[in-house]
Scaffold this active site. Structure first.
Site, PDB file in Angstrom:
ATOM      1  N   ASN A 121      42.760  32.680   5.361  1.00  0.00           N
ATOM      2  CA  ASN A 121      43.162  33.968   4.802  1.00  0.00           C
ATOM      3  C   ASN A 121      41.895  34.783   4.553  1.00  0.00           C
ATOM      4  OD1 ASN A 121      44.292  36.075   3.030  1.00  0.00           O
ATOM      5  ND2 ASN A 121      46.056  34.704   2.858  1.00  0.00           N
ATOM      6  N   PRO A 122      41.912  36.062   4.897  1.00  0.00           N
ATOM      7  CA  PRO A 122      40.696  36.858   4.659  1.00  0.00           C
ATOM      8  C   PRO A 122      40.485  37.178   3.182  1.00  0.00           C
ATOM      9  CG  PRO A 122      42.404  38.223   5.662  1.00  0.00           C
ATOM     10  CD  PRO A 122      42.947  36.829   5.617  1.00  0.00           C
TER      11      PRO A 122
ATOM     12  N   CYS B 238      78.070  35.648  11.003  1.00  0.00           N
ATOM     13  CA  CYS B 238      79.115  36.425  10.339  1.00  0.00           C
ATOM     14  C   CYS B 238      79.131  36.131   8.845  1.00  0.00           C
ATOM     15  CB  CYS B 238      80.471  36.180  10.983  1.00  0.00           C
ATOM     16  SG  CYS B 238      81.273  34.644  10.487  1.00  0.00           S
TER      17      CYS B 238
ATOM     18  N   CYS C 256      82.248  39.428  14.430  1.00  0.00           N
ATOM     19  CA  CYS C 256      82.138  38.043  14.897  1.00  0.00           C
ATOM     20  C   CYS C 256      83.133  37.799  16.036  1.00  0.00           C
ATOM     21  CB  CYS C 256      82.413  37.103  13.729  1.00  0.00           C
ATOM     22  SG  CYS C 256      82.381  35.358  14.198  1.00  0.00           S
TER      23      CYS C 256
ATOM     24  N   HIS D 260      62.810  31.803   5.775  1.00  0.00           N
ATOM     25  CA  HIS D 260      63.458  33.034   5.321  1.00  0.00           C
ATOM     26  C   HIS D 260      64.370  33.620   6.390  1.00  0.00           C
ATOM     27  CE1 HIS D 260      60.070  33.544   2.103  1.00  0.00           C
ATOM     28  NE2 HIS D 260      60.937  32.617   1.796  1.00  0.00           N
TER      29      HIS D 260
ATOM     30  N   TYR E 295      67.826  46.558   9.806  1.00  0.00           N
ATOM     31  CA  TYR E 295      67.394  45.334  10.487  1.00  0.00           C
ATOM     32  C   TYR E 295      67.292  45.531  12.002  1.00  0.00           C
ATOM     33  CZ  TYR E 295      67.066  42.770   6.211  1.00  0.00           C
ATOM     34  OH  TYR E 295      66.634  42.367   4.977  1.00  0.00           O
TER      35      TYR E 295
ATOM     36  N   GLN F  81      57.416  31.665   6.983  1.00  0.00           N
ATOM     37  CA  GLN F  81      58.208  32.552   6.120  1.00  0.00           C
ATOM     38  C   GLN F  81      58.566  33.824   6.869  1.00  0.00           C
ATOM     39  OE1 GLN F  81      56.174  32.523   1.929  1.00  0.00           O
ATOM     40  NE2 GLN F  81      54.676  31.890   3.454  1.00  0.00           N
ATOM     41  N   ASN F  82      58.064  33.954   8.085  1.00  0.00           N
ATOM     42  CA  ASN F  82      58.276  35.189   8.839  1.00  0.00           C
ATOM     43  C   ASN F  82      59.632  35.182   9.535  1.00  0.00           C
ATOM     44  OD1 ASN F  82      55.716  35.772   8.018  1.00  0.00           O
ATOM     45  ND2 ASN F  82      54.744  35.225   9.961  1.00  0.00           N
TER      46      ASN F  82
ATOM     47  N   SER G  31      50.381  34.865   0.840  1.00  0.00           N
ATOM     48  CA  SER G  31      49.829  35.083  -0.503  1.00  0.00           C
ATOM     49  C   SER G  31      50.195  33.933  -1.438  1.00  0.00           C
ATOM     50  CB  SER G  31      50.357  36.409  -1.068  1.00  0.00           C
ATOM     51  OG  SER G  31      51.764  36.429  -1.005  1.00  0.00           O
TER      52      SER G  31
HETATM   53  N1  APR Z   1      45.045  36.720   8.963  1.00  0.00           N
HETATM   54  C1  APR Z   1      45.418  35.892   7.952  1.00  0.00           C
HETATM   55  N2  APR Z   1      45.903  36.344   6.786  1.00  0.00           N
HETATM   56  C2  APR Z   1      46.047  37.669   6.635  1.00  0.00           C
HETATM   57  C3  APR Z   1      45.684  38.587   7.633  1.00  0.00           C
HETATM   58  C4  APR Z   1      45.153  38.069   8.845  1.00  0.00           C
HETATM   59  N3  APR Z   1      44.799  38.855   9.850  1.00  0.00           N
HETATM   60  N4  APR Z   1      45.947  39.836   7.170  1.00  0.00           N
HETATM   61  C5  APR Z   1      46.455  39.703   5.944  1.00  0.00           C
HETATM   62  N5  APR Z   1      46.510  38.399   5.596  1.00  0.00           N
HETATM   63  C6  APR Z   1      46.993  37.782   4.367  1.00  0.00           C
HETATM   64  C7  APR Z   1      46.858  38.633   3.126  1.00  0.00           C
HETATM   65  O1  APR Z   1      45.544  38.506   2.558  1.00  0.00           O
HETATM   66  C8  APR Z   1      47.930  38.008   2.229  1.00  0.00           C
HETATM   67  O2  APR Z   1      47.411  36.943   1.477  1.00  0.00           O
HETATM   68  O3  APR Z   1      48.374  37.577   4.516  1.00  0.00           O
HETATM   69  C9  APR Z   1      48.972  37.484   3.229  1.00  0.00           C
HETATM   70  C10 APR Z   1      50.278  38.239   3.266  1.00  0.00           C
HETATM   71  O4  APR Z   1      50.901  38.092   2.036  1.00  0.00           O
HETATM   72  P1  APR Z   1      52.382  38.660   1.766  1.00  0.00           P
HETATM   73  O5  APR Z   1      52.476  40.078   2.275  1.00  0.00           O
HETATM   74  O6  APR Z   1      52.709  38.386   0.345  1.00  0.00           O
HETATM   75  O7  APR Z   1      53.273  37.805   2.770  1.00  0.00           O
HETATM   76  P2  APR Z   1      53.931  36.392   2.592  1.00  0.00           P
HETATM   77  O8  APR Z   1      53.038  35.486   1.820  1.00  0.00           O
HETATM   78  O9  APR Z   1      54.370  35.977   3.944  1.00  0.00           O
HETATM   79  O10 APR Z   1      55.192  36.743   1.726  1.00  0.00           O
HETATM   80  C11 APR Z   1      56.181  35.783   1.564  1.00  0.00           C
HETATM   81  O11 APR Z   1      57.655  37.462   0.658  1.00  0.00           O
HETATM   82  O12 APR Z   1      58.040  39.673   1.215  1.00  0.00           O
HETATM   83  C12 APR Z   1      58.614  38.391   1.118  1.00  0.00           C
HETATM   84  O13 APR Z   1      60.264  37.306   2.375  1.00  0.00           O
HETATM   85  C13 APR Z   1      59.042  37.983   2.485  1.00  0.00           C
HETATM   86  O14 APR Z   1      58.502  36.063   3.777  1.00  0.00           O
HETATM   87  C14 APR Z   1      57.968  37.008   2.904  1.00  0.00           C
HETATM   88  C15 APR Z   1      57.539  36.399   1.581  1.00  0.00           C
END
Ligand code: APR
Length: 276
Positions: free
Chosen positions: A246-247, A129, A180, A121, A69, A103-104, A222
């Site tokens: 989303n692309p 701690c 802690c 998340h 981390y 979720q980031n 996703s």
């Molecule tokens: N702009 C917008 N969307 C994008 C871009 C971009 N430039 N590049 C990629 N993506 C999209 C992808 O097409 C995909 O649908 O971002 C999404 C990322 O999906 P994940 O990797 O599954 O991420 P996320 O949905 O945040 O996952 C949720 O899962 O891994 C765990 O805890 C982690 O918080 C995370 C959770």
């Protein structure tokens, strides 16, 4: 980008009084922040995510997990928010009843000016701690390791990653977690690990915001990780317009009223400009 869809979404956004911006890894992609699994590079490629992101893993080998981390936190510290993060903050400024839910575990929304994003998340920057009171860690988190950019070149940090092929028996970069300051227990990363529940306050706030918004923008996710992925569905059920940025196609295509195909750093600024 579909201009008609963009203008339609902008017109709805311009009328909205309560907006939720729900973000995932995709919004930080253009800042160079790898997703959780994509970060398992170099020496860390020796590990499965489950070996680094569970309470059991921390119990078994706290130095390894803390080191992982620290590695991720330092990568995020070197990243900058992109136009998608700034546009999100602009939506909050434009529509006072807005809530950002992410979720980031990075802090790029905050650094772009979002005052209080709900971190479903957890956060790389909020360690606590492992004691029953889960005291927030109030000490100083260490700077990037001395071998990472010690010569003053911030990019050298990226190159400091050990090479597993050169040293196949080596473990990950182990860093002992701090203690802690309140109770002396070990400090753990403030993220949600596999098998853990979401932070109650963030989850409650997110549910309320999703159920009471008139527009929910789902950006760069996703939509397959639950319970977070429930939020666009809650918004849709309660009558909100769901706009997806989303692309690529996602599990949320069917939930979304409007699908804007494109990168967050392009679509969100264009959407804000058109809504103004
Ligand atoms: N702009 C917008 N969307 C994008 C871009 C971009 N430039 N590049 C990629 N993506 C999209 C992808 O097409 C995909 O649908 O971002 C999404 C990322 O999906 P994940 O990797 O599954 O991420 P996320 O949905 O945040 O996952 C949720 O899962 O891994 C765990 O805890 C982690 O918080 C995370 C959770």
């Amino acid at each position: 980008m579909d201009t008609d869809a963009l203008l339609g979404a902008a017109a709805i956004l311009a009328e909205a009084r309560r907006v939720v911006v729900f973000t995932g890894a995709g919004i930080s992609a253009e800042s160079g922040v790898p997703t959780f699994r994509d970060d398992l590079t170099g020496l860390w490629a020796l590990y499965e995510a489950e070996e680094l992101a569970t309470p059991e893993a921390f119990h078994r080998d706290p130095d390894l997990v803390w080191g992982w981390y620290e590695w991720r936190r330092n990568r995020v510290r070197r990243a900058e928010p992109n136009a998608g993060h700034f546009a999100t903050a602009a939506i909050e400024a434009m529509v006072p009843g807005s809530v950002v839910i992410t979720q980031n575990v990075d802090d790029l929304h905050e650094r772009a000016g979002s005052p209080a994003p709900l971190h479903l998340h957890g956060s790389l920057f909020a360690p606590r701690c492992i004691g029953p009171d889960a005291h927030p860690f109030t000490g100083t988190l260490p700077d990037p390791p001395a071998d990472a950019g010690a010569d003053g070149d911030p990019d050298a940090a990226a190159d400091a990653e050990p090479d597993p092929e050169a040293d196949p028996d080596a473990d990950g970069r182990r860093v002992p977690p701090p203690r802690c300051l309140a109770c002396g227990m070990l400090v753990r990363p403030g993220v949600v690990w596999f098998g853990e529940v979401l932070p109650a306050a963030a989850w409650t706030g997110a549910n309320e915001a999703a159920a009471n918004c008139d527009v929910l923008l789902t950006v760069g996710t996703s939509g397959v990780v639950y319970p977070a992925a429930e939020l666009p569905r809650i918004a849709r059920r309660t009558g909100a317009t769901v706009i997806q940025v989303n692309p690529a196609p996602t599990a949320l295509d069917v939930v979304s009223t409007i699908n804007l195909r494109g990168a967050a750093a392009e679509v969100l600024p264009a959407l804000v400009a058109a809504a103004r």
